[in-house]
Design a protein around this motif. Structure first.
Motif, mmCIF file in Angstrom:
data_model
loop_
_atom_site.group_PDB
_atom_site.id
_atom_site.type_symbol
_atom_site.label_atom_id
_atom_site.label_comp_id
_atom_site.label_asym_id
_atom_site.label_seq_id
_atom_site.Cartn_x
_atom_site.Cartn_y
_atom_site.Cartn_z
ATOM 1 N N GLN A 167 -41.077 41.270 19.725
ATOM 2 C CA GLN A 167 -41.397 41.182 21.154
ATOM 3 C C GLN A 167 -40.268 40.774 21.847
ATOM 4 N N ARG A 168 -39.542 41.598 22.726
ATOM 5 C CA ARG A 168 -38.207 41.455 22.909
ATOM 6 C C ARG A 168 -37.963 41.083 24.638
ATOM 7 N N SER A 169 -38.952 40.745 25.370
ATOM 8 C CA SER A 169 -38.815 40.632 26.530
ATOM 9 C C SER A 169 -38.813 38.611 26.919
ATOM 10 N N GLY A 229 -26.089 43.509 23.489
ATOM 11 C CA GLY A 229 -26.322 43.223 24.846
ATOM 12 C C GLY A 229 -27.338 43.877 25.459
ATOM 13 N N VAL A 230 -27.663 43.937 26.526
ATOM 14 C CA VAL A 230 -28.452 44.692 27.605
ATOM 15 C C VAL A 230 -28.219 46.135 27.494
ATOM 16 N N VAL A 231 -29.225 46.773 26.988
ATOM 17 C CA VAL A 231 -29.341 48.279 26.975
ATOM 18 C C VAL A 231 -29.646 48.899 28.130
ATOM 19 N N PHE A 280 -40.716 43.574 31.393
ATOM 20 C CA PHE A 280 -39.783 44.386 30.312
ATOM 21 C C PHE A 280 -38.625 45.283 30.834
ATOM 22 N N GLY A 281 -38.683 45.291 32.027
ATOM 23 C CA GLY A 281 -37.207 46.027 32.811
ATOM 24 C C GLY A 281 -36.258 45.009 32.660
ATOM 25 N N THR A 282 -35.029 45.589 32.340
ATOM 26 C CA THR A 282 -33.856 45.033 32.294
ATOM 27 C C THR A 282 -32.771 45.414 33.523
ATOM 28 N N ALA A 283 -31.702 44.775 33.582
ATOM 29 C CA ALA A 283 -31.017 44.709 34.655
ATOM 30 C C ALA A 283 -30.936 45.968 35.346
ATOM 31 N N LEU A 284 -29.808 46.896 34.697
ATOM 32 C CA LEU A 284 -29.418 48.165 35.363
ATOM 33 C C LEU A 284 -30.549 49.291 35.373
ATOM 34 N N ARG A 308 -33.547 48.592 35.930
ATOM 35 C CA ARG A 308 -34.430 48.208 36.834
ATOM 36 C C ARG A 308 -33.855 48.753 38.587
ATOM 37 N N PHE A 309 -32.349 48.321 38.420
ATOM 38 C CA PHE A 309 -31.681 48.675 39.565
ATOM 39 C C PHE A 309 -31.742 50.104 40.106
ATOM 40 N N CYS A 310 -31.652 51.024 39.075
ATOM 41 C CA CYS A 310 -31.576 52.489 39.377
ATOM 42 C C CYS A 310 -33.009 52.653 39.880
ATOM 43 N N LEU A 333 -32.372 45.881 45.635
ATOM 44 C CA LEU A 333 -32.011 45.452 44.393
ATOM 45 C C LEU A 333 -32.308 43.985 44.303
ATOM 46 N N THR A 334 -32.946 43.747 43.294
ATOM 47 C CA THR A 334 -33.249 42.430 43.069
ATOM 48 C C THR A 334 -32.091 41.327 42.168
ATOM 49 N N VAL A 335 -31.369 41.077 42.999
ATOM 50 C CA VAL A 335 -30.359 40.050 42.254
ATOM 51 C C VAL A 335 -30.931 38.488 42.393
ATOM 52 N N TYR A 336 -30.847 38.186 41.169
ATOM 53 C CA TYR A 336 -31.523 36.735 40.720
ATOM 54 C C TYR A 336 -30.458 35.718 41.093
ATOM 55 N N VAL A 364 -33.987 29.870 34.236
ATOM 56 C CA VAL A 364 -33.093 28.791 34.250
ATOM 57 C C VAL A 364 -31.848 29.117 33.532
ATOM 58 N N GLU A 365 -30.735 29.357 34.225
ATOM 59 C CA GLU A 365 -29.442 29.990 33.525
ATOM 60 C C GLU A 365 -28.351 29.534 34.369
ATOM 61 N N ALA A 366 -27.190 29.736 33.722
ATOM 62 C CA ALA A 366 -25.873 29.512 34.876
ATOM 63 C C ALA A 366 -25.687 30.776 35.492
HETATM 64 N N1 USQ Z 1 -31.467 39.958 36.451
HETATM 65 C C1 USQ Z 1 -31.485 40.001 37.758
HETATM 66 N N2 USQ Z 1 -32.151 40.908 38.347
HETATM 67 C C2 USQ Z 1 -33.170 41.562 37.858
HETATM 68 C C3 USQ Z 1 -33.147 41.604 36.405
HETATM 69 C C4 USQ Z 1 -32.406 40.642 35.635
HETATM 70 O O1 USQ Z 1 -30.636 39.348 38.448
HETATM 71 O O2 USQ Z 1 -34.029 42.302 38.608
HETATM 72 C C5 USQ Z 1 -30.408 38.936 35.751
HETATM 73 C C6 USQ Z 1 -31.191 37.966 34.885
HETATM 74 O O3 USQ Z 1 -31.472 36.744 35.562
HETATM 75 C C7 USQ Z 1 -30.121 37.922 33.681
HETATM 76 C C8 USQ Z 1 -29.459 39.287 33.490
HETATM 77 O O4 USQ Z 1 -29.648 39.840 34.793
HETATM 78 O O5 USQ Z 1 -29.048 36.804 34.042
HETATM 79 C C9 USQ Z 1 -29.996 40.077 32.335
HETATM 80 O O6 USQ Z 1 -31.350 40.113 32.442
HETATM 81 P P1 USQ Z 1 -32.263 41.193 31.728
HETATM 82 O O7 USQ Z 1 -33.643 41.238 32.098
HETATM 83 O O8 USQ Z 1 -31.584 42.446 32.014
HETATM 84 O O9 USQ Z 1 -32.066 40.918 30.103
HETATM 85 P P2 USQ Z 1 -32.495 39.745 29.095
HETATM 86 O O10 USQ Z 1 -33.565 38.946 30.036
HETATM 87 O O11 USQ Z 1 -31.280 39.024 28.738
HETATM 88 O O12 USQ Z 1 -32.938 40.598 27.880
HETATM 89 C C10 USQ Z 1 -32.486 41.989 27.614
HETATM 90 C C11 USQ Z 1 -33.456 42.480 26.805
HETATM 91 C C12 USQ Z 1 -33.504 41.634 25.393
HETATM 92 C C13 USQ Z 1 -32.123 41.594 24.711
HETATM 93 C C14 USQ Z 1 -31.041 40.975 25.907
HETATM 94 C C15 USQ Z 1 -29.616 41.124 25.601
HETATM 95 O O13 USQ Z 1 -34.891 42.540 27.324
HETATM 96 O O14 USQ Z 1 -34.379 42.130 24.340
HETATM 97 O O15 USQ Z 1 -31.837 40.624 23.904
HETATM 98 O O16 USQ Z 1 -31.299 41.861 27.039
HETATM 99 S S1 USQ Z 1 -28.900 39.542 26.239
HETATM 100 O O17 USQ Z 1 -28.860 39.600 27.530
HETATM 101 O O18 USQ Z 1 -27.405 40.039 25.906
HETATM 102 O O19 USQ Z 1 -29.345 38.570 25.267
#
Ligand code: USQ
Ligand code: NAD
Length: 404
Positions: free
Chosen positions: A110-112, A220-222, A246-250, A252-254, A263-266, A338-340
């Motif tokens: 489970q990776r989210s 890292g993030v794929v 489940f969506g990850t940053a880049l 999602r932005f696209c 674009l949802t910058v947290y 909760v993150e830096a």
């Molecule tokens: N973030 C935003 N806006 C968004 C989505 C994310 O600002 O719309 C921020 C998050 O707060 C975080 C960063 O972007 O600081 C990365 O978030 P993410 O959801 O893209 O990635 P993460 O939760 O870290 O998890 C993803 C995969 C996970 C993998 C991890 C690699 O879901 O399986 O382990 O990336 S890493 O981040 O290097 O730990």
């Protein structure tokens, strides 16, 4: 067939656990194409999470059965399929005895991070599924296939964001005049990321105690969706998650840019992480398999190609969208995590390069193609799923439904 690696010429058998998922499907096809004998092990639970939460991949994805049939009809190559849960040892044992893998690539977790922070039951599920599943894989290797190389997907998030450079797995420390090389400190910040830390400890211990050979790929993030193989036919298309769970940053932005969602910058957006193209995920895994760890060795590779902050990604997508005539705005979302939000980040990532990784760096053309891909499927987007709905602080013991 093309034979570019040691593995391909000897027809190594690779079991891909989690082979129906985003990274696993692309990897299973890539390894099959390269001449490895591939078996997919998956309990299809990722598809169930979507059903339960009311989510869907941007791309329509075929059933695993149709995917495998289509691959066979296009390439003549067989992929074996074992549908089951690796937390059930009897199932995993039968799969091991029947397939006799030389390498196991373990994506099946489970990776989210947000999913693991929905409520107590999802937190417990995540750690049970991930930690027990990996323990079972370790026992299966010990019991049935001692020489088998475990290639385990870890995460860069195991390290957190320390105020010093991040090394690849280990750091040499001098303390009170004595020196040792020790596991790099782990400071994960979700129950999901913590499950990976627990896995790493269990794997390190069994390498030492039983002589297991293992590679932990701290990925890292794929981003991205197309690989050479998944682009061959619509029935081979990979999943692309854009929702707030489940969506990850880049990615999602696209998708957000394609549908005109800001674009949802947290938070402050200074959160910096390592990123890589899915075409490099498949390449890195192939490299790890072709160059196995030694018996008893617990090897750690940091698997990413470039570092970006969330603000940098938003700026890149805004610019690339503009070129395609999309007006892209950004909205500052109160951080649900909760993150830096402003921090030092400098992570080493040289070991995969030393073994031959040829990276696909984030380029204008990749952003163009990911944006165009998102535009192509934009009618499938449910914009209600875009904003984040899971709060790190509000997690409670009470079961939470999506509507609640
Ligand atoms: N973030 C935003 N806006 C968004 C989505 C994310 O600002 O719309 C921020 C998050 O707060 C975080 C960063 O972007 O600081 C990365 O978030 P993410 O959801 O893209 O990635 P993460 O939760 O870290 O998890 C993803 C995969 C996970 C993998 C991890 C690699 O879901 O399986 O382990 O990336 S890493 O981040 O290097 O730990
Ligand atoms: P995914 O959810 O798309 O795929 C995981 C697959 O594993 C799914 O098909 C799921 O059904 C299966 N699975 C889960 N638990 C299982 C179990 N108990 N038994 C059998 N199968 C099971 O995830 P993904 O994005 O492909 O990630 C794969 C791996 O890579 C994960 O371990 C993840 O932590 C890691 N990773 C992913 C990313 C990313 O950005 N996607 C980044 C770093 C690391």
């Amino acid at each position: 067939s093309q034979q570019t690696t040691d593995g391909a010429s000897t027809r190594k058998k690779v079991m891909v656990i989690g082979g129906d998922g985003y990274c696993g499907w692309a990897t299973a096809l890539h390894l099959s194409k390269k001449g490895y004998e591939v078996a997919i092990v998956d309990n299809l639970i990722r598809r169930l999470f979507d059903d339960q939460l009311g989510l869907e991949s941007l791309t329509p994805i075929s059933s695993i059965h149709n995917r495998i049939r289509r691959w066979k009809s296009l390439t003549g190559k067989d992929i074996q399929l074992f549908v089951g849960d690796i937390c059930e040892f009897d199932f995993l044992a039968e799969a091991f005895k029947s397939f006799e893998p030389d390498a196991v690539v373990h994506f099946g977790e489970q990776r989210s991070a947000p999913y693991s922070m929905i409520d107590r039951s999802r937190a417990v599920f995540t750690q049970h599924n991930n930690v027990i599943g990996t323990l079972n894989v370790l026992f299966a290797i010990k019991e049935f296939r001692e020489e088998c190389h475990l290639v385990k997907l870890g995460t860069m998030g195991e390290y957190g964001t320390p105020n010093i450079d991040i090394e690849e797995g280990y750091i040499t420390i001098t303390h009170n005049g004595r020196t040792d090389t020790l596991p790099y400190p782990k400071q994960a910040s979700s129950f999901y990321h913590l499950s990976k830390v627990h896995d790493s400890h269990n794997i390190a211990f069994t390498c030492k105690a039983w002589g297991i050979r293992a590679t932990d790929l701290n990925q890292g993030v794929v981003y991205g969706v197309r690989t050479d193989e998944t682009a061959m036919h619509e029935e081979l298309v990979n999943r692309l998650d854009y929702d707030g769970v489940f969506g990850t940053a880049l990615n999602r932005f696209c998708v957000q840019a394609a549908v005109g969602h800001p674009l949802t910058v947290y938070g402050k957006g200074g959160q910096t992480r390592g990123y890589l193209d899915i075409r490099d995920t498949v390449q890195c895994v192939e490299i790890a398999i072709a160059n196995p760890a030694q018996p008893g060795e617990f090897r750690v590779f940091n698997q990413f190609t470039e570092q970006f902050s969330v603000n940098e990604l938003a700026a890149l997508v805004t610019k690339a969208g503009g070129k395609l005539g999309l007006e892209v705005k950004t909205t500052l979302v109160p951080n649900p995590r909760v993150e830096a939000e402003e921090h030092y980040y400098n992570a080493k990532h040289t070991k995969l390069y030393e073994l031959g990784l040829q990276p696909h760096l984030l380029s204008d053309s990749l952003l163009d193609s990911l944006l165009n891909f998102s535009v192509q499927y934009k009618d499938r987007v449910d914009t209600k799923q875009i904003m984040p709905s899971v709060s790190w602080k509000k997690i409670g013991a009470k079961p939470k439904t999506v509507a609640a």
